[in-house]
Write a protein that holds these residues in place. Structure first.
Motif, PDB file in Angstrom:
ATOM      1  N   THR A  89      97.674  62.157   1.434  1.00 52.90           N
ATOM      2  CA  THR A  89      96.331  61.814   1.917  1.00 52.90           C
ATOM      3  C   THR A  89      95.262  62.496   1.073  1.00 52.90           C
ATOM      4  O   THR A  89      95.518  63.494   0.392  1.00 52.90           O
ATOM      5  N   ARG A  90      94.041  61.944   1.153  1.00 49.27           N
ATOM      6  CA  ARG A  90      92.917  62.534   0.426  1.00 49.27           C
ATOM      7  C   ARG A  90      92.665  63.967   0.880  1.00 49.27           C
ATOM      8  O   ARG A  90      92.398  64.857   0.061  1.00 49.27           O
ATOM      9  N   GLU A  91      92.706  64.169   2.206  1.00 49.68           N
ATOM     10  CA  GLU A  91      92.381  65.500   2.740  1.00 49.68           C
ATOM     11  C   GLU A  91      93.388  66.542   2.257  1.00 49.68           C
ATOM     12  O   GLU A  91      93.008  67.649   1.855  1.00 49.68           O
ATOM     13  N   LEU A  92      94.673  66.198   2.281  1.00 48.68           N
ATOM     14  CA  LEU A  92      95.679  67.154   1.815  1.00 48.68           C
ATOM     15  C   LEU A  92      95.529  67.390   0.311  1.00 48.68           C
ATOM     16  O   LEU A  92      95.639  68.528  -0.169  1.00 48.68           O
ATOM     17  N   ALA A  93      95.269  66.332  -0.450  1.00 51.36           N
ATOM     18  CA  ALA A  93      95.072  66.493  -1.891  1.00 51.36           C
ATOM     19  C   ALA A  93      93.900  67.419  -2.178  1.00 51.36           C
ATOM     20  O   ALA A  93      93.973  68.272  -3.074  1.00 51.36           O
ATOM     21  N   ARG A  94      92.816  67.258  -1.434  1.00 56.45           N
ATOM     22  CA  ARG A  94      91.649  68.128  -1.633  1.00 56.45           C
ATOM     23  C   ARG A  94      91.977  69.582  -1.306  1.00 56.45           C
ATOM     24  O   ARG A  94      91.516  70.508  -1.984  1.00 56.45           O
ATOM     25  N   GLN A  95      92.782  69.810  -0.255  1.00 53.38           N
ATOM     26  CA  GLN A  95      93.158  71.173   0.100  1.00 53.38           C
ATOM     27  C   GLN A  95      94.033  71.797  -0.979  1.00 53.38           C
ATOM     28  O   GLN A  95      93.849  72.956  -1.367  1.00 53.38           O
ATOM     29  N   VAL A  96      95.010  71.025  -1.491  1.00 52.29           N
ATOM     30  CA  VAL A  96      95.870  71.534  -2.564  1.00 52.29           C
ATOM     31  C   VAL A  96      95.042  71.811  -3.825  1.00 52.29           C
ATOM     32  O   VAL A  96      95.250  72.815  -4.522  1.00 52.29           O
ATOM     33  N   PHE A  97      94.090  70.921  -4.116  1.00 50.11           N
ATOM     34  CA  PHE A  97      93.212  71.111  -5.276  1.00 50.11           C
ATOM     35  C   PHE A  97      92.405  72.401  -5.144  1.00 50.11           C
ATOM     36  O   PHE A  97      92.279  73.167  -6.108  1.00 50.11           O
ATOM     37  N   LYS A  98      91.886  72.665  -3.937  1.00 46.00           N
ATOM     38  CA  LYS A  98      91.137  73.901  -3.709  1.00 46.00           C
ATOM     39  C   LYS A  98      92.033  75.122  -3.910  1.00 46.00           C
ATOM     40  O   LYS A  98      91.640  76.105  -4.555  1.00 46.00           O
ATOM     41  N   ASN A  99      93.255  75.077  -3.374  1.00 41.60           N
ATOM     42  CA  ASN A  99      94.190  76.183  -3.566  1.00 41.60           C
ATOM     43  C   ASN A  99      94.499  76.396  -5.043  1.00 41.60           C
ATOM     44  O   ASN A  99      94.605  77.538  -5.518  1.00 41.60           O
ATOM     45  N   THR A 100      94.619  75.288  -5.779  1.00 40.06           N
ATOM     46  CA  THR A 100      94.899  75.379  -7.216  1.00 40.06           C
ATOM     47  C   THR A 100      93.740  76.046  -7.948  1.00 40.06           C
ATOM     48  O   THR A 100      93.950  76.939  -8.783  1.00 40.06           O
ATOM     49  N   LYS A 101      92.515  75.628  -7.655  1.00 38.28           N
ATOM     50  CA  LYS A 101      91.347  76.235  -8.289  1.00 38.28           C
ATOM     51  C   LYS A 101      91.237  77.716  -7.952  1.00 38.28           C
ATOM     52  O   LYS A 101      90.874  78.538  -8.803  1.00 38.28           O
ATOM     53  N   ASP A 102      91.537  78.076  -6.707  1.00 38.68           N
ATOM     54  CA  ASP A 102      91.494  79.490  -6.317  1.00 38.68           C
ATOM     55  C   ASP A 102      92.476  80.314  -7.140  1.00 38.68           C
ATOM     56  O   ASP A 102      92.151  81.417  -7.605  1.00 38.68           O
ATOM     57  N   LEU A 103      93.687  79.801  -7.339  1.00 43.07           N
ATOM     58  CA  LEU A 103      94.697  80.539  -8.096  1.00 43.07           C
ATOM     59  C   LEU A 103      94.407  80.534  -9.593  1.00 43.07           C
ATOM     60  O   LEU A 103      94.881  81.410 -10.324  1.00 43.07           O
ATOM     61  N   CYS A 104      93.631  79.559 -10.064  1.00 42.16           N
ATOM     62  CA  CYS A 104      93.268  79.490 -11.489  1.00 42.16           C
ATOM     63  C   CYS A 104      91.967  80.230 -11.790  1.00 42.16           C
ATOM     64  O   CYS A 104      91.465  80.145 -12.915  1.00 42.16           O
ATOM     65  N   SER A 105      91.418  80.938 -10.797  1.00 40.01           N
ATOM     66  CA  SER A 105      90.107  81.570 -10.974  1.00 40.01           C
ATOM     67  C   SER A 105      90.119  82.684 -12.012  1.00 40.01           C
ATOM     68  O   SER A 105      89.064  83.043 -12.546  1.00 40.01           O
ATOM     69  N   CYS A 106      91.300  83.221 -12.324  1.00 42.00           N
ATOM     70  CA  CYS A 106      91.384  84.324 -13.287  1.00 42.00           C
ATOM     71  C   CYS A 106      92.145  83.924 -14.547  1.00 42.00           C
ATOM     72  O   CYS A 106      92.589  84.785 -15.306  1.00 42.00           O
ATOM     73  N   CYS A 107      92.309  82.621 -14.773  1.00 38.38           N
ATOM     74  CA  CYS A 107      93.028  82.173 -15.958  1.00 38.38           C
ATOM     75  C   CYS A 107      92.360  80.909 -16.499  1.00 38.38           C
ATOM     76  O   CYS A 107      91.527  80.303 -15.823  1.00 38.38           O
ATOM     77  N   PRO A 108      92.706  80.483 -17.705  1.00 33.47           N
ATOM     78  CA  PRO A 108      92.009  79.344 -18.335  1.00 33.47           C
ATOM     79  C   PRO A 108      92.520  77.974 -17.917  1.00 33.47           C
ATOM     80  O   PRO A 108      91.987  76.963 -18.379  1.00 33.47           O
ATOM     81  N   LEU A 109      93.531  77.883 -17.055  1.00 29.71           N
ATOM     82  CA  LEU A 109      94.068  76.583 -16.674  1.00 29.71           C
ATOM     83  C   LEU A 109      93.038  75.774 -15.890  1.00 29.71           C
ATOM     84  O   LEU A 109      92.294  76.315 -15.073  1.00 29.71           O
ATOM     85  N   GLN A 110      93.022  74.459 -16.142  1.00 31.89           N
ATOM     86  CA  GLN A 110      92.083  73.556 -15.478  1.00 31.89           C
ATOM     87  C   GLN A 110      92.844  72.529 -14.655  1.00 31.89           C
ATOM     88  O   GLN A 110      93.930  72.088 -15.048  1.00 31.89           O
ATOM     89  N   ALA A 111      92.252  72.141 -13.529  1.00 30.93           N
ATOM     90  CA  ALA A 111      92.866  71.146 -12.651  1.00 30.93           C
ATOM     91  C   ALA A 111      91.887  70.016 -12.379  1.00 30.93           C
ATOM     92  O   ALA A 111      90.669  70.213 -12.400  1.00 30.93           O
ATOM     93  N   GLY A 112      92.428  68.826 -12.111  1.00 29.33           N
ATOM     94  CA  GLY A 112      91.610  67.669 -11.760  1.00 29.33           C
ATOM     95  C   GLY A 112      92.132  67.028 -10.488  1.00 29.33           C
ATOM     96  O   GLY A 112      93.320  67.142 -10.167  1.00 29.33           O
ATOM     97  N   LEU A 113      91.248  66.338  -9.769  1.00 24.85           N
ATOM     98  CA  LEU A 113      91.586  65.702  -8.499  1.00 24.85           C
ATOM     99  C   LEU A 113      91.424  64.195  -8.613  1.00 24.85           C
ATOM    100  O   LEU A 113      90.383  63.704  -9.064  1.00 24.85           O
ATOM    101  N   ILE A 114      92.450  63.440  -8.194  1.00 21.29           N
ATOM    102  CA  ILE A 114      92.438  61.979  -8.247  1.00 21.29           C
ATOM    103  C   ILE A 114      92.778  61.436  -6.862  1.00 21.29           C
ATOM    104  O   ILE A 114      93.928  61.539  -6.420  1.00 21.29           O
ATOM    105  N   THR A 115      91.794  60.887  -6.164  1.00 18.03           N
ATOM    106  CA  THR A 115      92.047  60.278  -4.852  1.00 18.03           C
ATOM    107  C   THR A 115      91.219  59.014  -4.719  1.00 18.03           C
ATOM    108  O   THR A 115      90.222  58.826  -5.419  1.00 18.03           O
TER     109      THR A 115
END
Length: 301
Positions: A89-115
């Protein structure tokens, strides 16, 4: 005499990259949950995994931590998308995306969201920036794949989050099409609340390569803090009066009510607002902006 269960490890005992440990410290997370303690070492070994874990057990970090750790330890600057996380679902994808960004806050990895619900043009432009990680719902990503706007041939890790819900929603064909478009040499991790649902083994057999199965915190486990009660109603109007009475007299911080149709959800929402209750309605006929606003209001209390 039974032995007490072993103590759960701290995250700094799981051989994680210092950048991830710094992000976990910022999030004030120190100790792994059971699903994280068992999944992370197996995932770091590169094993395909089939994991049964209930919602709320910490499964998102269980797949994100080894996934991000792998990308940080093995640089691949000239590749396309390296990791894909599919959510139902969109809502779960957005939550996982937020968790990913939080964990990437101290490193150069980038994430994108597609819903679905967001502009296709914007999403294609985001993919052209080549983020290492994509979090997506299957239907929209398949649409982008058919437009030849995403490249999955370099993919190193594929994650299916809440695979049982994807089956419930009829997304198995979309998931299989996406998996076939991915690099066959990838690592695949599949998470489900139950492994007994019809179709789970078929999908697992199609996309996992000699997986290890981990059964943790399943939905059939006893939840001591949950009380179930059945209240019988004579007719729909009596049921509405019961719901109104329960919300007025029970003690709770937040309540969630499931209805069997979108129309009944709208009708009940109007009734509860008439009784001066703070209520939001959420269903598939609403625009994405309205859905986001309702979820934001829920998180804000």
């Amino acid at each position: 005499m039974s032995q007490p269960p072993p103590a759960l490890p701290h995250f700094d005992q799981l051989s994680l990259d210092p950048q991830l440990l710094k992000a976990l410290e910022r999030l004030q997370l120190k100790t792994a949950t059971e699903v994280q303690a068992q999944t992370v070492p197996e995932a770091q070994a590169g094993t395909d995994l089939l994991v049964s874990a209930a919602t709320g057990s910490g499964k998102t970090l269980a797949f994100l931590l080894p996934l991000l750790n792998r990308l940080l330890q093995h640089k691949a600057p000239n590749t396309a998308t390296r990791a894909l996380i599919l959510a139902p679902t969109r809502e779960l994808a957005r939550q996982v995306f937020k968790n990913t960004k939080d964990l990437c806050s101290c490193c150069p990895l980038q994430a994108g969201l597609i819903t679905g619900g967001d502009a296709l043009k914007y999403q294609k432009a985001m993919i052209r920036k080549n983020p290492e990680i994509l979090v997506a719902t299957p239907g929209r990503l398949l649409e982008i794949l058919e437009h030849k706007a995403v490249e999955l041939g370099d993919l190193e890790v594929l994650v299916l989050d809440e695979a049982d819900r994807m089956l419930d929603m009829g997304l198995s064909d979309d998931v299989l099409k996406l998996a076939r478009a991915c690099n066959p040499e990838r690592q695949t991790m599949m998470f489900s609340a139950t492994l007994k649902q019809k179709g789970i083994e078929r999908i697992a057999g199609d996309i996992l390569n000699t997986p290890k199965t981990l059964r943790l915190n399943t939905v059939r486990d006893k939840h001591e803090l949950i009380t179930q009660q059945i209240i019988l109603a004579d007719d729909p109007k009596h049921k509405q009066r019961l719901v109104t009475w329960l919300l007025a007299n029970e003690t709770f911080a937040k309540a969630m009510i499931f209805c069997n149709t979108k129309a009944s959800a709208d009708q009940l929402g109007g009734l509860l607002r008439y009784h001066k209750m703070s209520v939001g309605v959420l269903h598939g006929d609403m625009s994405q902006d309205d859905r986001n606003q309702i979820m934001h209001r829920l998180r804000q209390g």
